[in-house]
Design a protein around this motif. Structure first.
Motif, PDB file in Angstrom:
ATOM      1  N   HIS A 150      -4.513 -11.073   6.114  1.00  0.00           N
ATOM      2  CA  HIS A 150      -3.581 -10.717   5.058  1.00  0.00           C
ATOM      3  C   HIS A 150      -2.369 -10.003   5.665  1.00  0.00           C
ATOM      4  O   HIS A 150      -2.432  -9.487   6.787  1.00  0.00           O
ATOM      5  CB  HIS A 150      -4.266  -9.820   4.032  1.00  0.00           C
ATOM      6  CG  HIS A 150      -5.537 -10.412   3.510  1.00  0.00           C
ATOM      7  ND1 HIS A 150      -5.601 -11.660   2.959  1.00  0.00           N
ATOM      8  CD2 HIS A 150      -6.808  -9.938   3.488  1.00  0.00           C
ATOM      9  CE1 HIS A 150      -6.844 -11.931   2.602  1.00  0.00           C
ATOM     10  NE2 HIS A 150      -7.602 -10.905   2.917  1.00  0.00           N
ATOM     11  N   TYR A 151      -1.269  -9.960   4.918  1.00  0.00           N
ATOM     12  CA  TYR A 151      -0.095  -9.294   5.483  1.00  0.00           C
ATOM     13  C   TYR A 151       0.627  -8.462   4.434  1.00  0.00           C
ATOM     14  O   TYR A 151       0.555  -8.734   3.231  1.00  0.00           O
ATOM     15  CB  TYR A 151       0.865 -10.292   6.133  1.00  0.00           C
ATOM     16  CG  TYR A 151       1.431 -11.347   5.219  1.00  0.00           C
ATOM     17  CD1 TYR A 151       2.668 -11.184   4.612  1.00  0.00           C
ATOM     18  CD2 TYR A 151       0.724 -12.518   4.964  1.00  0.00           C
ATOM     19  CE1 TYR A 151       3.190 -12.149   3.786  1.00  0.00           C
ATOM     20  CE2 TYR A 151       1.251 -13.499   4.142  1.00  0.00           C
ATOM     21  CZ  TYR A 151       2.485 -13.309   3.549  1.00  0.00           C
ATOM     22  OH  TYR A 151       3.001 -14.268   2.714  1.00  0.00           O
ATOM     23  N   ARG A 152       1.308  -7.454   4.937  1.00  0.00           N
ATOM     24  CA  ARG A 152       1.919  -6.449   4.078  1.00  0.00           C
ATOM     25  C   ARG A 152       3.321  -6.867   3.648  1.00  0.00           C
ATOM     26  O   ARG A 152       4.080  -7.460   4.420  1.00  0.00           O
ATOM     27  CB  ARG A 152       1.984  -5.116   4.826  1.00  0.00           C
ATOM     28  CG  ARG A 152       2.592  -3.972   4.031  1.00  0.00           C
ATOM     29  CD  ARG A 152       2.482  -2.668   4.790  1.00  0.00           C
ATOM     30  NE  ARG A 152       3.063  -1.554   4.053  1.00  0.00           N
ATOM     31  CZ  ARG A 152       2.879  -0.288   4.377  1.00  0.00           C
ATOM     32  NH1 ARG A 152       2.127   0.032   5.421  1.00  0.00           N
ATOM     33  NH2 ARG A 152       3.430   0.667   3.656  1.00  0.00           N
ATOM     34  N   ILE A 186      -5.370  -1.675  -7.082  1.00  0.00           N
ATOM     35  CA  ILE A 186      -6.558  -0.948  -6.636  1.00  0.00           C
ATOM     36  C   ILE A 186      -6.168   0.510  -6.418  1.00  0.00           C
ATOM     37  O   ILE A 186      -5.193   0.791  -5.720  1.00  0.00           O
ATOM     38  CB  ILE A 186      -7.116  -1.546  -5.332  1.00  0.00           C
ATOM     39  CG1 ILE A 186      -7.651  -2.960  -5.589  1.00  0.00           C
ATOM     40  CG2 ILE A 186      -8.216  -0.658  -4.762  1.00  0.00           C
ATOM     41  CD1 ILE A 186      -8.038  -3.694  -4.320  1.00  0.00           C
ATOM     42  N   VAL A 187      -6.911   1.411  -7.016  1.00  0.00           N
ATOM     43  CA  VAL A 187      -6.681   2.846  -6.834  1.00  0.00           C
ATOM     44  C   VAL A 187      -7.842   3.417  -6.041  1.00  0.00           C
ATOM     45  O   VAL A 187      -9.010   3.223  -6.404  1.00  0.00           O
ATOM     46  CB  VAL A 187      -6.545   3.568  -8.186  1.00  0.00           C
ATOM     47  CG1 VAL A 187      -6.310   5.061  -7.963  1.00  0.00           C
ATOM     48  CG2 VAL A 187      -5.411   2.964  -9.006  1.00  0.00           C
ATOM     49  N   LEU A 207      -3.102   1.925  -4.151  1.00  0.00           N
ATOM     50  CA  LEU A 207      -2.606   3.299  -4.295  1.00  0.00           C
ATOM     51  C   LEU A 207      -3.677   4.237  -3.771  1.00  0.00           C
ATOM     52  O   LEU A 207      -4.748   4.374  -4.366  1.00  0.00           O
ATOM     53  CB  LEU A 207      -2.294   3.599  -5.761  1.00  0.00           C
ATOM     54  CG  LEU A 207      -1.819   5.021  -6.094  1.00  0.00           C
ATOM     55  CD1 LEU A 207      -0.497   5.325  -5.403  1.00  0.00           C
ATOM     56  CD2 LEU A 207      -1.692   5.207  -7.607  1.00  0.00           C
ATOM     57  N   ASN A 208      -3.403   4.890  -2.651  1.00  0.00           N
ATOM     58  CA  ASN A 208      -4.326   5.843  -2.034  1.00  0.00           C
ATOM     59  C   ASN A 208      -3.909   7.242  -2.494  1.00  0.00           C
ATOM     60  O   ASN A 208      -2.883   7.765  -2.068  1.00  0.00           O
ATOM     61  CB  ASN A 208      -4.274   5.715  -0.516  1.00  0.00           C
ATOM     62  CG  ASN A 208      -5.381   6.485   0.175  1.00  0.00           C
ATOM     63  OD1 ASN A 208      -6.096   7.255  -0.449  1.00  0.00           O
ATOM     64  ND2 ASN A 208      -5.517   6.290   1.469  1.00  0.00           N
ATOM     65  N   THR A 209      -4.714   7.845  -3.364  1.00  0.00           N
ATOM     66  CA  THR A 209      -4.287   9.009  -4.139  1.00  0.00           C
ATOM     67  C   THR A 209      -4.699  10.344  -3.528  1.00  0.00           C
ATOM     68  O   THR A 209      -5.634  10.443  -2.738  1.00  0.00           O
ATOM     69  CB  THR A 209      -4.876   8.939  -5.554  1.00  0.00           C
ATOM     70  OG1 THR A 209      -6.310   8.888  -5.458  1.00  0.00           O
ATOM     71  CG2 THR A 209      -4.379   7.714  -6.295  1.00  0.00           C
ATOM     72  N   ILE A 243       0.841  -1.197   0.000  1.00  0.00           N
ATOM     73  CA  ILE A 243       0.000   0.000   0.000  1.00  0.00           C
ATOM     74  C   ILE A 243       0.875   1.246   0.000  1.00  0.00           C
ATOM     75  O   ILE A 243       1.896   1.309   0.695  1.00  0.00           O
ATOM     76  CB  ILE A 243      -0.967   0.008   1.209  1.00  0.00           C
ATOM     77  CG1 ILE A 243      -1.948   1.173   1.115  1.00  0.00           C
ATOM     78  CG2 ILE A 243      -0.226  -0.020   2.532  1.00  0.00           C
ATOM     79  CD1 ILE A 243      -3.113   1.065   2.094  1.00  0.00           C
ATOM     80  N   GLU A 244       0.494   2.212  -0.811  1.00  0.00           N
ATOM     81  CA  GLU A 244       1.169   3.508  -0.856  1.00  0.00           C
ATOM     82  C   GLU A 244       0.130   4.595  -0.648  1.00  0.00           C
ATOM     83  O   GLU A 244      -0.959   4.551  -1.232  1.00  0.00           O
ATOM     84  CB  GLU A 244       1.872   3.722  -2.200  1.00  0.00           C
ATOM     85  CG  GLU A 244       3.014   2.748  -2.436  1.00  0.00           C
ATOM     86  CD  GLU A 244       3.758   3.030  -3.730  1.00  0.00           C
ATOM     87  OE1 GLU A 244       3.489   4.082  -4.365  1.00  0.00           O
ATOM     88  OE2 GLU A 244       4.610   2.202  -4.112  1.00  0.00           O
ATOM     89  N   THR A 245       0.478   5.587   0.174  1.00  0.00           N
ATOM     90  CA  THR A 245      -0.471   6.637   0.541  1.00  0.00           C
ATOM     91  C   THR A 245       0.127   8.001   0.242  1.00  0.00           C
ATOM     92  O   THR A 245       1.273   8.278   0.602  1.00  0.00           O
ATOM     93  CB  THR A 245      -0.813   6.555   2.035  1.00  0.00           C
ATOM     94  OG1 THR A 245      -1.250   5.238   2.341  1.00  0.00           O
ATOM     95  CG2 THR A 245      -1.906   7.551   2.395  1.00  0.00           C
ATOM     96  N   TYR A 246      -0.663   8.855  -0.396  1.00  0.00           N
ATOM     97  CA  TYR A 246      -0.237  10.207  -0.715  1.00  0.00           C
ATOM     98  C   TYR A 246      -1.271  11.198  -0.184  1.00  0.00           C
ATOM     99  O   TYR A 246      -2.450  10.874  -0.063  1.00  0.00           O
ATOM    100  CB  TYR A 246      -0.070  10.375  -2.231  1.00  0.00           C
ATOM    101  CG  TYR A 246       1.004   9.487  -2.793  1.00  0.00           C
ATOM    102  CD1 TYR A 246       2.311   9.920  -2.915  1.00  0.00           C
ATOM    103  CD2 TYR A 246       0.708   8.174  -3.180  1.00  0.00           C
ATOM    104  CE1 TYR A 246       3.314   9.095  -3.418  1.00  0.00           C
ATOM    105  CE2 TYR A 246       1.697   7.334  -3.681  1.00  0.00           C
ATOM    106  CZ  TYR A 246       2.989   7.802  -3.798  1.00  0.00           C
ATOM    107  OH  TYR A 246       3.975   6.972  -4.284  1.00  0.00           O
TER     108      TYR A 246
END
Length: 414
Positions: free
Chosen positions: A30-32, A72-73, A44-46, A6-9
């Motif tokens: 689930h695991y990261r 997933i966006v 992707l958290n935009t 997961i990436e967060t902006y």
């Protein structure tokens, strides 16, 4: 179980949404992992604050789409300008829908040492571990095994402890809450919900996922419990997964479409204001164009208030992983068609609520000076300028619904 990256902006609010997504994913087993190339799914958290940021988000989405098989966006740009991602092989989802999409339609995983937890004013109550299904696409059954149900008395005491600790909402969870008690030969879910609602205190109860095959035999008794208990959110999450009996058979689901519709009809007959949440898996290996059309027709006919749409992806070791899959373009087109119908239905339902009055629970902080509330049917209502209006998390408030978006409403305290 899936691995995720997961990436967060963007702002603090976006980071908070990502934390909620991760908490749900960890709760589901689930695991990261650190890199998208190592993950089953990337998220992707935009942000969309300025044009330069938008260009950066699109560029990063393109990079991630090349690095992972499933992207997933979500976040502000995805929700405000989802069409910008139309040329990419991605799913554009609301924050709340991301955890379900990652699980690929599988049951959530409760770890063997799962205990009730209090998160703000929300108490999480796992009532059992395992399930009674053998779905051909699901890998979590290998981790959880058959259902193992603690007694009603034990779960009631855990619920009572959560209420005493300050819980205003108790979320009853499990791989499949509808089969609670099957291992002891007694279908005890209605009794459990009834007794939890008898606990002294001002709180609400939400029933977690219950497969149609598990609740069909008790749905009439169950709806009586809903009708008789104001503390119980008039909400069920019954994942149908397909509108085609042939696909359901290939999935090895324990229900067929007629059982699902019988459950919905019973709740429609007994409850005036209630929410049906359901799931669809699109692009299952055996799904034909006609099967997909049957799913679209079922969705349009039943018109659930909340719909989770997941594109099928293979899980190692499952029988479905050995089937010849459909192409990514087919799955993307079917997912897009269903998601568009989902948005149309959700928008229509939330628009119909404008002008109504509801009692809501302020369950968690929202963006800025707002709170996310839930009405009697667990529909999301946002109260803005909360501190100015004297509304804080944990409060019960009467509101008038004054406006709506596709996935939620806005309420003004009366």
């Amino acid at each position: 179980m899936a691995t995720y990256h997961i990436e967060t902006y963007g702002c603090t609010s976006n980071r908070g949404e990502s934390r909620r997504i991760e908490r749900s994913l960890r709760d589901a087993g689930h695991y990261r992992v650190d890199g998208a190339d190592e993950a089953d799914v990337a998220i992707l958290n935009t942000c969309t604050v300025v044009e330069k940021t938008e260009r950066n988000m699109l560029r990063r989405a393109e990079e991630l789409a090349d690095e992972t098989s499933d992207l997933i966006v979500t976040g502000c740009m995805a929700l405000a300008q989802g069409e910008e991602f139309a040329d990419l092989d991605v799913q554009v989802l609301h924050w709340d829908d991301v955890p379900t999409a990652v699980t690929n339609g599988e049951c959530p995983t409760t770890t063997p040492d799962a205990e009730p937890i209090l998160d703000g004013v929300v108490g999480i109550l796992p009532i059992a571990r395992g399930c009674m299904s053998n779905c051909s696409y699901c890998i979590t059954k290998f981790a959880t095994g058959r259902v193992d149900s603690p007694s009603v008395a034990e779960n009631v005491e855990k619920a009572r402890a959560l209420v005493h600790a300050g819980a205003k909402e108790i979320r009853v969870t499990g791989q499949d809450t509808g089969v609670y008690g099957w291992d002891t030969g007694d279908r005890k879910l209605p009794e459990l919900l009834d007794r939890i609602c008898d606990i002294d205190g001002d709180f609400r109860v939400r029933l977690g996922m219950a497969n149609p095959g598990g609740i069909h035999g008790i749905h009439e008794e169950l709806v009586d419990v809903f009708a008789e208990n104001e503390k119980l959110y008039d909400f069920i999450h019954a994942p149908v997964q397909s509108g085609s009996d042939e696909v359901l058979e290939a999935m090895r689901r324990q229900h067929r479409v007629d059982k699902f519709e019988a459950i919905v009809e019973t709740f429609d007959d007994r409850l005036d204001h209630w929410t049906l949440s359901t799931d669809f898996i699109v692009g299952f290996p055996t799904e034909t164009d006609a099967d997909h059309e049957r799913s679209m027709e079922l969705l349009d006919r039943v018109r659930p208030e909340k719909i989770n749409v997941t594109r099928f992806s293979k899980r190692p070791g499952t029988d479905a992983a050995e089937m010849k899959g459909l192409g990514g373009t087919i799955k993307k087109e079917r997912s897009k068609a269903m998601s568009e119908l989902k948005r149309e239905i959700s928008t229509e339902i939330h628009a119909s609520m404008v002008g109504e009055t509801h009692t809501v629970l302020a369950a968690e902080p929202g963006t800025g000076d707002s709170v996310k509330c839930r009405d009697e049917a667990y529909r999301q209502v946002i109260v803005t300028n909360a501190s100015e209006r004297g509304v804080k998390v944990g409060d019960f408030v009467d509101v008038e619904i004054t406006a709506h978006e596709a996935m939620y409403c806005f309420g003004t305290p009366i």
